[in-house]
Design a protein around this motif. Structure first.
Motif, PDB file in Angstrom:
ATOM      1  N   ALA A 122       0.802  -1.222   0.000  1.00 28.35           N
ATOM      2  CA  ALA A 122       0.000   0.000   0.000  1.00 28.35           C
ATOM      3  C   ALA A 122       0.834   1.270   0.000  1.00 28.35           C
ATOM      4  N   CYS A 123       2.102   1.178   0.397  1.00 27.92           N
ATOM      5  CA  CYS A 123       2.930   2.384   0.433  1.00 27.92           C
ATOM      6  C   CYS A 123       4.410   2.016   0.386  1.00 27.92           C
ATOM      7  N   GLY A 124       5.244   3.044   0.237  1.00 27.25           N
ATOM      8  CA  GLY A 124       6.673   2.835   0.075  1.00 27.25           C
ATOM      9  C   GLY A 124       7.431   2.768   1.386  1.00 27.25           C
ATOM     10  N   ILE A 125       8.718   2.489   1.285  1.00 24.57           N
ATOM     11  CA  ILE A 125       9.543   2.252   2.458  1.00 24.57           C
ATOM     12  C   ILE A 125       9.700   3.503   3.316  1.00 24.57           C
ATOM     13  N   SER A 126       9.733   4.688   2.707  1.00 27.27           N
ATOM     14  CA  SER A 126       9.902   5.912   3.499  1.00 27.27           C
ATOM     15  C   SER A 126       8.734   6.108   4.457  1.00 27.27           C
ATOM     16  N   ARG A 127       7.540   5.880   3.955  1.00 24.40           N
ATOM     17  CA  ARG A 127       6.361   6.030   4.814  1.00 24.40           C
ATOM     18  C   ARG A 127       6.319   4.931   5.871  1.00 24.40           C
TER      19      ARG A 127
END
Length: 211
Positions: A122-127
């Motif tokens: 659902a989202c990338g590693i930074s988030r």
């Protein structure tokens, strides 16, 4: 030292306020009152009272820890805050956290990797890293997750592309929309390299459709 009063706590059922010589001393389990280990008028020393309270609270608190972790995956910080909110002393909280960790009931690294596996579609590693920091996960664990994610860059790209395809459905693919898509993927925590690749794919697919 004399126990001068014992009152119910309004927010925590099963906990009571203990007063020594007219001043609040500690939060105690109602079991101690029921068993008459503490009562108004009893004369005690600090060492005696602290041991009575600790021995009683550590058993009750650890039973609660086992119940809670069986239902709610947790970090050390979250469980620590939960126990303090129940009125337990630092010594009891430290005992429960230590014992739960020794028994492998509580493991921040296991929690973090499970959370990463759950969120990566659902989202990338930074988030994900930001969310884990907010949950109290340590820098070393987060660094290992970032390393693991970097080694599976194609998986992150595929997840981002799934989001991009859903977001672009029915949209007019022009520069204004592609900029909006970039901001959307950025808000999900994806790196600029993955965002660029996704935007290029959406643009190319649209051009192929127009031919």
């Amino acid at each position: 030292m004399i126990i001068t009063d014992i009152t119910d706590q309004k927010k925590n059922r099963g906990r009571m306020n203990l007063f020594i010589d007219g001043a609040f001393y500690a939060s105690v389990s109602s079991f101690l009152v029921e068993k008459r280990e503490v009562y108004i008028g009893k004369e005690v020393t600090c060492a005696e009272l602290d041991k009575i309270i600790f021995d009683s609270d550590k058993a009750v608190a650890f039973d609660y820890v086992c119940w809670y972790l069986d239902r709610y995956p947790s970090t050390v910080r979250r469980l620590t805050d939960k126990l303090y909110s129940k009125g337990y002393s630092r010594s009891v909280v430290d005992y429960c956290i230590g014992r739960a960790s020794e028994c492998k009931l509580l493991d921040d690294e296991r929690y973090a990797f499970n959370y990463y596996d759950y969120r990566k579609s659902a989202c990338g590693i930074s988030r994900i890293a930001a969310e884990l920091r907010a949950k109290g996960i340590g820098k070393d664990i987060i660094a290992r997750i970032i390393d693991a994610d970097a080694q599976s860059d194609d998986n992150a790209f595929n997840c981002a592309m799934n989001l991009a395809y859903r977001h672009s459905a029915g949209q007019t693919i022009d520069m204004k929309y592609l900029a909006r898509l970039s901001r959307y993927l950025g808000s999900k925590g994806y790196s600029w390299d993955i965002i660029r690749r996704c935007v290029d794919c959406i643009r190319s697919n649209d051009e192929d459709t127009d031919r």
